[in-house]
Write an enzyme that holds these catalytic residues in place. Structure first.
Site, PDB file in Angstrom:
ATOM      1  N   GLY A 173       0.894  -1.304  -0.066  1.00 62.65           N
ATOM      2  CA  GLY A 173       0.076  -0.180  -0.076  1.00 62.65           C
ATOM      3  C   GLY A 173       0.821   1.454   0.113  1.00 62.65           C
ATOM      4  O   GLY A 173       0.360   2.257  -0.509  1.00 62.65           O
ATOM      5  N   PHE A 220     -14.504   2.570   4.682  1.00 67.45           N
ATOM      6  CA  PHE A 220     -13.412   1.907   4.093  1.00 67.45           C
ATOM      7  C   PHE A 220     -12.984   2.769   2.678  1.00 67.45           C
ATOM      8  O   PHE A 220     -13.655   2.984   1.755  1.00 67.45           O
ATOM      9  CB  PHE A 220     -14.394   0.672   3.483  1.00 67.45           C
ATOM     10  CG  PHE A 220     -13.309  -0.567   3.032  1.00 67.45           C
ATOM     11  CD1 PHE A 220     -12.524  -0.430   1.953  1.00 67.45           C
ATOM     12  CD2 PHE A 220     -13.158  -1.711   3.882  1.00 67.45           C
ATOM     13  CE1 PHE A 220     -11.719  -1.540   1.566  1.00 67.45           C
ATOM     14  CE2 PHE A 220     -12.233  -2.600   3.268  1.00 67.45           C
ATOM     15  CZ  PHE A 220     -11.323  -2.564   2.264  1.00 67.45           C
ATOM     16  N   VAL A 221     -11.636   2.977   2.650  1.00 68.75           N
ATOM     17  CA  VAL A 221     -11.122   3.647   1.837  1.00 68.75           C
ATOM     18  C   VAL A 221     -10.033   2.835   0.863  1.00 68.75           C
ATOM     19  O   VAL A 221      -9.620   1.804   1.089  1.00 68.75           O
ATOM     20  CB  VAL A 221     -10.166   4.805   2.327  1.00 68.75           C
ATOM     21  CG1 VAL A 221     -11.115   5.880   2.902  1.00 68.75           C
ATOM     22  CG2 VAL A 221      -9.259   4.437   3.367  1.00 68.75           C
ATOM     23  N   GLU A 240       3.878   4.408   5.526  1.00 66.86           N
ATOM     24  CA  GLU A 240       2.900   3.659   5.585  1.00 66.86           C
ATOM     25  C   GLU A 240       1.729   4.303   4.889  1.00 66.86           C
ATOM     26  O   GLU A 240       1.571   5.471   4.875  1.00 66.86           O
ATOM     27  CB  GLU A 240       2.373   3.518   7.216  1.00 66.86           C
ATOM     28  CG  GLU A 240       1.150   2.692   7.363  1.00 66.86           C
ATOM     29  CD  GLU A 240       1.336   1.273   6.969  1.00 66.86           C
ATOM     30  OE1 GLU A 240       1.318   0.981   5.910  1.00 66.86           O
ATOM     31  OE2 GLU A 240       1.353   0.421   8.076  1.00 66.86           O
ATOM     32  N   ASP A 241       0.708   3.639   4.217  1.00 65.75           N
ATOM     33  CA  ASP A 241      -0.335   4.219   3.633  1.00 65.75           C
ATOM     34  C   ASP A 241      -1.652   4.542   4.519  1.00 65.75           C
ATOM     35  O   ASP A 241      -1.916   5.562   4.331  1.00 65.75           O
ATOM     36  CB  ASP A 241      -1.083   3.110   2.660  1.00 65.75           C
ATOM     37  CG  ASP A 241      -1.215   1.666   3.336  1.00 65.75           C
ATOM     38  OD1 ASP A 241      -0.993   1.540   4.566  1.00 65.75           O
ATOM     39  OD2 ASP A 241      -1.817   0.898   2.349  1.00 65.75           O
ATOM     40  N   ASP A 263      -6.329  -0.884  -1.091  1.00 64.88           N
ATOM     41  CA  ASP A 263      -6.956  -1.779  -1.989  1.00 64.88           C
ATOM     42  C   ASP A 263      -8.211  -2.472  -1.342  1.00 64.88           C
ATOM     43  O   ASP A 263      -8.453  -2.229  -0.067  1.00 64.88           O
ATOM     44  CB  ASP A 263      -6.203  -2.895  -2.336  1.00 64.88           C
ATOM     45  CG  ASP A 263      -5.733  -3.780  -1.060  1.00 64.88           C
ATOM     46  OD1 ASP A 263      -6.104  -5.056  -1.306  1.00 64.88           O
ATOM     47  OD2 ASP A 263      -5.208  -3.458  -0.118  1.00 64.88           O
ATOM     48  N   ASP A 285      -4.422   2.201  10.839  1.00 63.48           N
ATOM     49  CA  ASP A 285      -5.487   2.023  11.204  1.00 63.48           C
ATOM     50  C   ASP A 285      -5.653   1.509  12.815  1.00 63.48           C
ATOM     51  O   ASP A 285      -5.676   2.179  13.746  1.00 63.48           O
ATOM     52  CB  ASP A 285      -6.099   0.794  10.190  1.00 63.48           C
ATOM     53  CG  ASP A 285      -7.745   0.539  10.102  1.00 63.48           C
ATOM     54  OD1 ASP A 285      -8.355   1.103  11.011  1.00 63.48           O
ATOM     55  OD2 ASP A 285      -8.095  -0.417   9.224  1.00 63.48           O
ATOM     56  N   LYS A 309      -6.514   6.965  10.779  1.00 68.09           N
ATOM     57  CA  LYS A 309      -8.053   6.690  10.999  1.00 68.09           C
ATOM     58  C   LYS A 309      -7.853   6.353  12.622  1.00 68.09           C
ATOM     59  O   LYS A 309      -8.143   5.108  13.208  1.00 68.09           O
ATOM     60  CB  LYS A 309      -8.373   5.163  10.255  1.00 68.09           C
ATOM     61  CG  LYS A 309      -9.934   5.318  10.138  1.00 68.09           C
ATOM     62  CD  LYS A 309     -10.404   3.909   9.508  1.00 68.09           C
ATOM     63  CE  LYS A 309     -10.002   3.832   7.856  1.00 68.09           C
ATOM     64  NZ  LYS A 309     -10.806   2.656   7.482  1.00 68.09           N
ATOM     65  N   ARG A 339      -5.757  -0.060  -6.084  1.00 64.06           N
ATOM     66  CA  ARG A 339      -4.646   0.637  -5.684  1.00 64.06           C
ATOM     67  C   ARG A 339      -4.198   1.674  -6.525  1.00 64.06           C
ATOM     68  O   ARG A 339      -3.535   2.764  -6.225  1.00 64.06           O
ATOM     69  CB  ARG A 339      -3.573  -0.379  -5.348  1.00 64.06           C
ATOM     70  CG  ARG A 339      -3.629  -1.443  -4.324  1.00 64.06           C
ATOM     71  CD  ARG A 339      -2.330  -2.327  -4.176  1.00 64.06           C
ATOM     72  NE  ARG A 339      -2.376  -3.310  -3.296  1.00 64.06           N
ATOM     73  CZ  ARG A 339      -2.230  -3.359  -2.227  1.00 64.06           C
ATOM     74  NH1 ARG A 339      -2.137  -2.252  -1.550  1.00 64.06           N
ATOM     75  NH2 ARG A 339      -2.413  -4.717  -1.258  1.00 64.06           N
TER      76      ARG A 339
END
Length: 179
Positions: A45, A152-153, A99-100, A159, A103, A131, A165
């Site tokens: 990601g 949910f992104v 990091e993407d 992805d 969470d 998040k 992606r």
């Protein structure tokens, strides 16, 4: 906009602008420390975000990648697996993890712990998204692009089932796609 996207949360232009800001801040902070970060992207990601942000870090960095997972489908299961480790020793290095999204924080906490146990001097995190409503462990990124709601992104590296992606923005996935 892609047909599976309910709405765009963060546009491509906003991402690029934020990467310029973050890159300048990272450059300034590491110059003040007289350090050069060893930049480590967490696959898969982080790749689009990492490709953009390193353009804005004005230091002679080196890059590497780790493949770490804790997801099955749409849920973070808390079982951390390292599928690809770094290509070199991190002994004495200042690591900047890319990091993407932060969470639950489980993956990030485990990766930071692992790198410190391997002798890294320090480990800082730059994340495109945060998040905070989903956090289950006590961890924060030092550099954050955008705090987002608990939706949910997808896109810009994120992805659903290994798809989407490559969308050039961060979008909210339509609920009917993943329920």
């Amino acid at each position: 906009m892609h047909e599976v996207v309910e709405k765009v949360l963060v546009s491509q232009d906003e991402i690029i602008h934020k990467c310029a800001e973050l890159g300048a801040k990272i450059t300034s902070d590491y110059k003040a420390l007289n350090e050069v970060p060893y930049v480590v992207g967490l696959l898969k990601g982080s790749v689009p975000f990492m490709a953009e942000i390193i353009k804005h870090i004005d230091l002679d960095i080196q890059i590497d990648f780790m493949d770490v997972s804790s997801y099955q489908g749409t849920k973070s299961v808390g079982d951390i697996r390292i599928d690809k480790d770094l290509d070199c020793s991190v002994q004495g290095l200042s690591i900047l993890l890319v990091e993407d999204i932060v969470d639950t924080g489980r993956t990030l906490k485990e990766v930071k712990r692992t790198l410190m146990n391997k002798g890294a001097k320090d480990v800082k995190v730059v994340s495109l998204l945060d998040k905070p409503d989903r956090r289950v462990v006590d961890i924060e990124a030092e550099y954050v692009g955008f705090a987002i709601p608990n939706e949910f992104v997808i896109g810009y590296g994120l992805d659903y089932d290994q798809k989407y992606r490559n969308l050039p923005y961060i979008g909210v996935l339509k609920r009917e796609i993943y329920e």
